[in-house]
Enzyme design. Structure first.
Site, PDB file in Angstrom:
ATOM      1  N   CYS A 116      21.950   7.951 -20.887  1.00  0.00           N
ATOM      2  CA  CYS A 116      22.340   8.373 -19.600  1.00  0.00           C
ATOM      3  C   CYS A 116      21.488   8.936 -18.457  1.00  0.00           C
ATOM      4  CB  CYS A 116      23.446   9.568 -19.863  1.00  0.00           C
ATOM      5  SG  CYS A 116      25.041   9.123 -20.630  1.00  0.00           S
TER       6      CYS A 116
ATOM      7  N   ARG B 169      30.428   5.153 -25.450  1.00  0.00           N
ATOM      8  CA  ARG B 169      29.280   5.261 -26.382  1.00  0.00           C
ATOM      9  C   ARG B 169      29.222   6.521 -27.186  1.00  0.00           C
ATOM     10  NH1 ARG B 169      24.725   6.688 -22.713  1.00  0.00           N
ATOM     11  NH2 ARG B 169      23.887   7.470 -24.626  1.00  0.00           N
TER      12      ARG B 169
ATOM     13  N   LYS C 225      27.998  12.259 -33.177  1.00  0.00           N
ATOM     14  CA  LYS C 225      27.300  11.237 -32.541  1.00  0.00           C
ATOM     15  C   LYS C 225      25.752  11.669 -32.744  1.00  0.00           C
ATOM     16  CE  LYS C 225      26.511  10.370 -28.192  1.00  0.00           C
ATOM     17  NZ  LYS C 225      25.158  10.320 -27.741  1.00  0.00           N
ATOM     18  N   ASN C 226      25.475  12.646 -32.165  1.00  0.00           N
ATOM     19  CA  ASN C 226      24.065  13.318 -31.995  1.00  0.00           C
ATOM     20  C   ASN C 226      23.319  13.756 -33.447  1.00  0.00           C
ATOM     21  OD1 ASN C 226      24.068  12.327 -29.150  1.00  0.00           O
ATOM     22  ND2 ASN C 226      24.176  14.376 -28.551  1.00  0.00           N
TER      23      ASN C 226
ATOM     24  N   ASP D   1      26.022  19.208 -22.309  1.00  0.00           N
ATOM     25  CA  ASP D   1      26.956  18.244 -22.417  1.00  0.00           C
ATOM     26  C   ASP D   1      28.244  18.938 -22.358  1.00  0.00           C
ATOM     27  OD1 ASP D   1      24.937  16.595 -23.129  1.00  0.00           O
ATOM     28  OD2 ASP D   1      25.374  16.184 -25.377  1.00  0.00           O
TER      29      ASP D   1
ATOM     30  N   ARG E  42      14.132  13.198 -18.048  1.00  0.00           N
ATOM     31  CA  ARG E  42      13.981  12.889 -19.536  1.00  0.00           C
ATOM     32  C   ARG E  42      12.627  12.478 -20.055  1.00  0.00           C
ATOM     33  NH1 ARG E  42      19.911  11.196 -21.545  1.00  0.00           N
ATOM     34  NH2 ARG E  42      19.368  12.766 -22.924  1.00  0.00           N
TER      35      ARG E  42
HETATM   36  C1  UD1 Z   1      19.768  15.380 -26.724  1.00  0.00           C
HETATM   37  C2  UD1 Z   1      21.167  14.780 -26.709  1.00  0.00           C
HETATM   38  C3  UD1 Z   1      21.963  14.865 -25.182  1.00  0.00           C
HETATM   39  C4  UD1 Z   1      21.864  16.510 -24.857  1.00  0.00           C
HETATM   40  C5  UD1 Z   1      20.651  17.186 -24.967  1.00  0.00           C
HETATM   41  C6  UD1 Z   1      20.442  18.549 -24.859  1.00  0.00           C
HETATM   42  C7  UD1 Z   1      21.079  12.945 -28.077  1.00  0.00           C
HETATM   43  C8  UD1 Z   1      20.893  11.333 -28.254  1.00  0.00           C
HETATM   44  N1  UD1 Z   1      21.129  13.398 -26.895  1.00  0.00           N
HETATM   45  O1  UD1 Z   1      19.082  14.463 -25.557  1.00  0.00           O
HETATM   46  O2  UD1 Z   1      23.289  14.405 -25.299  1.00  0.00           O
HETATM   47  O3  UD1 Z   1      22.315  16.668 -23.504  1.00  0.00           O
HETATM   48  O4  UD1 Z   1      19.955  16.855 -26.125  1.00  0.00           O
HETATM   49  O5  UD1 Z   1      21.409  19.171 -25.683  1.00  0.00           O
HETATM   50  O6  UD1 Z   1      21.028  13.692 -28.977  1.00  0.00           O
HETATM   51  N2  UD1 Z   1      12.016  17.473 -22.265  1.00  0.00           N
HETATM   52  C9  UD1 Z   1      10.833  17.134 -21.733  1.00  0.00           C
HETATM   53  N3  UD1 Z   1       9.771  16.704 -22.758  1.00  0.00           N
HETATM   54  C10 UD1 Z   1      10.350  15.958 -23.759  1.00  0.00           C
HETATM   55  C11 UD1 Z   1      11.687  16.029 -24.264  1.00  0.00           C
HETATM   56  C12 UD1 Z   1      12.516  16.840 -23.502  1.00  0.00           C
HETATM   57  O7  UD1 Z   1      10.459  17.811 -20.937  1.00  0.00           O
HETATM   58  O8  UD1 Z   1       9.531  15.437 -24.479  1.00  0.00           O
HETATM   59  C13 UD1 Z   1      13.111  18.325 -21.210  1.00  0.00           C
HETATM   60  C14 UD1 Z   1      14.316  17.546 -20.977  1.00  0.00           C
HETATM   61  O9  UD1 Z   1      13.845  16.829 -19.956  1.00  0.00           O
HETATM   62  C15 UD1 Z   1      15.344  18.680 -20.902  1.00  0.00           C
HETATM   63  C16 UD1 Z   1      14.915  19.303 -22.138  1.00  0.00           C
HETATM   64  O10 UD1 Z   1      13.746  19.206 -22.428  1.00  0.00           O
HETATM   65  O11 UD1 Z   1      15.101  19.019 -19.568  1.00  0.00           O
HETATM   66  C17 UD1 Z   1      15.971  19.234 -22.932  1.00  0.00           C
HETATM   67  O12 UD1 Z   1      15.896  17.852 -23.570  1.00  0.00           O
HETATM   68  P1  UD1 Z   1      16.103  17.260 -24.983  1.00  0.00           P
HETATM   69  O13 UD1 Z   1      16.823  18.453 -25.880  1.00  0.00           O
HETATM   70  O14 UD1 Z   1      14.921  16.681 -25.753  1.00  0.00           O
HETATM   71  O15 UD1 Z   1      17.318  16.236 -24.845  1.00  0.00           O
HETATM   72  P2  UD1 Z   1      17.421  15.123 -25.404  1.00  0.00           P
HETATM   73  O16 UD1 Z   1      17.052  15.123 -27.137  1.00  0.00           O
HETATM   74  O17 UD1 Z   1      16.916  13.879 -24.664  1.00  0.00           O
END
Ligand code: UD1
Length: 431
Positions: free
Chosen positions: A117, A397, A22-23, A305, A122
């Site tokens: 979620c 999902r 999915k991701n 995850d 986030r």
């Molecule tokens: C994606 C995955 C999710 C998984 C996560 C970590 C999708 C749709 N979702 O989420 O299932 O749990 O990767 O493997 O692919 N952060 C910031 N600023 C930002 C972006 C992120 O501070 O602009 C922080 C987040 O709060 C978190 C960390 O970075 O603590 C990692 O987040 P990120 O890798 O961006 O997760 P997602 O891409 O949202």
């Protein structure tokens, strides 16, 4: 209201085929609208997040032809609109990939703030920082993220946190920018490599994906391609832990064992046997589970995850274990549900301290999010007696045919949409 009804106690035994990731599929669908030529994608998982994103790209003019359950043709030549909004899109996290894709293609994008979620705050500051690093303006305004640029020019971007979403979004925005973009402290997840491989097969020039420095040399246009999505690392890991938790014996097929190394290592540590072959992994759980500690980290560390599935397994291990969540601050909400099943777990800050018990008891449960919901299903499959799990729309999902695949492994599980049906199922199983 749809829910799963589960009678625990049957070990999961047999073979299960893993769907596409999915991701990886989500950013690749967003990337597919960047070319004016037709793109064919297969091994898409048939899950609700994918349908929501396909509907979103149709809303800005992409022509989506669904070939079968797992493959589509996408033509983005008529994409002129840059506003993405609507109930369906607000529910999914990956809507933010349309920011990078539309900014890269049209130099303008406006997308409703992403949902997904509720596992923490986030923020998306790193995505915005990346867009600005390419010369765009990017801000949040009235619940929308708005980005625009007269010209996108390659830049040197250092991410302050390792973010999967920001790394992919910057790749999308940079792929047709003028000059070269360098992303430092990039995330290294297999789905980042898959997005880069997809874009390279469309004529992009991306090097270093899968390492912490990604270099993108902008090209003038992208062309059509045919592409197969990689298998889902987290779906595979969930079934692998399903074998551990239910004392089962599962062959997980259609996987890339290399992507599963951190999961395999933890299963071996807690006393399971894991055999790898080219595209299969067999997990056998025949001994009492042993305690361990685990900390979630970006790839190649243990995935966040998989954290709830790990906690459910350690809830049945001998001794005291500690699971530390280092990515998301709100990812232990499911522990209250496990406590209803008799688990002995205390959450302190970002750690769960787990004293193993010998068996869970069936209970009426609610799924707080996608991965926690799947982990609760695994707990219920190992529990004594019946459980029900509601809010399964979260689970659907990201897991294709979850209850059907589990049934094929010998689980007593059904998906029902009324109390009456739940009672009928329980009666059928007992008699
Ligand atoms: C994606 C995955 C999710 C998984 C996560 C970590 C999708 C749709 N979702 O989420 O299932 O749990 O990767 O493997 O692919 N952060 C910031 N600023 C930002 C972006 C992120 O501070 O602009 C922080 C987040 O709060 C978190 C960390 O970075 O603590 C990692 O987040 P990120 O890798 O961006 O997760 P997602 O891409 O949202």
């Amino acid at each position: 209201m749809e829910q799963y009804v589960i009678k625990g106690g049957n070990p999961l035994v047999g073979e299960v085929d893993i769907s596409g990731a999915k991701n990886a599929a989500l950013p690749i669908i967003a990337a597919a609208i960047m070319t004016d030529e037709t793109v064919y994608i297969d091994n898409l998982p048939d899950v609700t997040d994918i349908h929501a994103l396909l509907t979103a790209i149709e809303s800005v003019g992409a022509v989506v032809t669904r070939i079968d359950r797992h493959s589509v043709r996408i033509n983005g030549s008529q994409v002129r609109d840059y506003l993405i909004d609507g109930e369906h899109i607000r529910r999914i996290r990956a809507s933010y990939y349309l920011l990078g894709a539309l900014l890269g293609k049209l130099h303008k994008a406006e997308v409703a703030l992403p949902g997904g979620c509720n596992i923490g705050l986030r923020p998306i500051d790193q995505h915005l920082k990346g867009f600005r690093g390419l010369g765009a303006t990017a801000e949040v305004s009235y619940g929308h993220v708005v980005a625009s640029a007269d010209r996108l020019v390659g830049g040197h971007i250092y991410l302050d946190v390792v973010s999967v979403g920001a790394t992919m979004n910057i790749i999308l925005a940079a792929v047709m920018a003028e000059g070269t973009t360098i992303i430092e402290n990039a995330a290294k997840e297999p789905h980042i490599v898959d997005l880069a491989n997809f874009l390279n097969s469309c004529g992009a020039s991306i090097r270093g994906a899968g390492t912490d420095v990604v270099r993108i040399r902008g090209v003038q246009h992208l062309h059509g391609t045919e592409y197969t999505i990689i298998p889902d690392q987290i779906e595979a890991g969930t079934y692998m832990f399903g074998a551990a938790i239910t004392k089962g014996d599962i062959v997980v097929r259609n996987v890339i064992p290399k992507h599963l190394e951190s999961i395999t290592a933890k299963l071996v540590e807690i006393g399971c046997e894991v055999e790898e072959s080219d595209d299969c992994v067999r997990v056998v759980s025949s001994k009492p589970l042993r305690r361990t500690n685990a900390k979630t980290l970006p790839y190649p560390g243990f995935p966040t995850d998989m954290q709830p599935q790990m906690t459910v397994a350690l809830g049945l291990a001998q001794g005291t274990s500690i699971v530390t969540e280092s990515l998301f601050e709100n990812r232990f909400k499911y522990v209250d549900e496990l406590i209803k099943m008799g688990a002995n777990i205390k959450v302190e800050g970002n750690s769960a301290i787990i004293d193993g018990i010998s068996e869970y008891q069936g209970a009426d449960l609610s799924s707080p999010d996608l991965r926690a919901g799947a982990a609760l299903v695994l707990a219920a499959l190992a529990a004594d007696g019946f459980s029900t799990i509601d809010n399964i729309q979260y689970i659907e999902r990201g897991y294709e045919d979850f209850h059907i695949k589990l049934q094929s492994l010998g689980a007593h599980i059904d998906r029902v949409d009324s109390e009456k049906e739940a009672t009928r199922y329980k009666f059928e199983i007992v008699s």
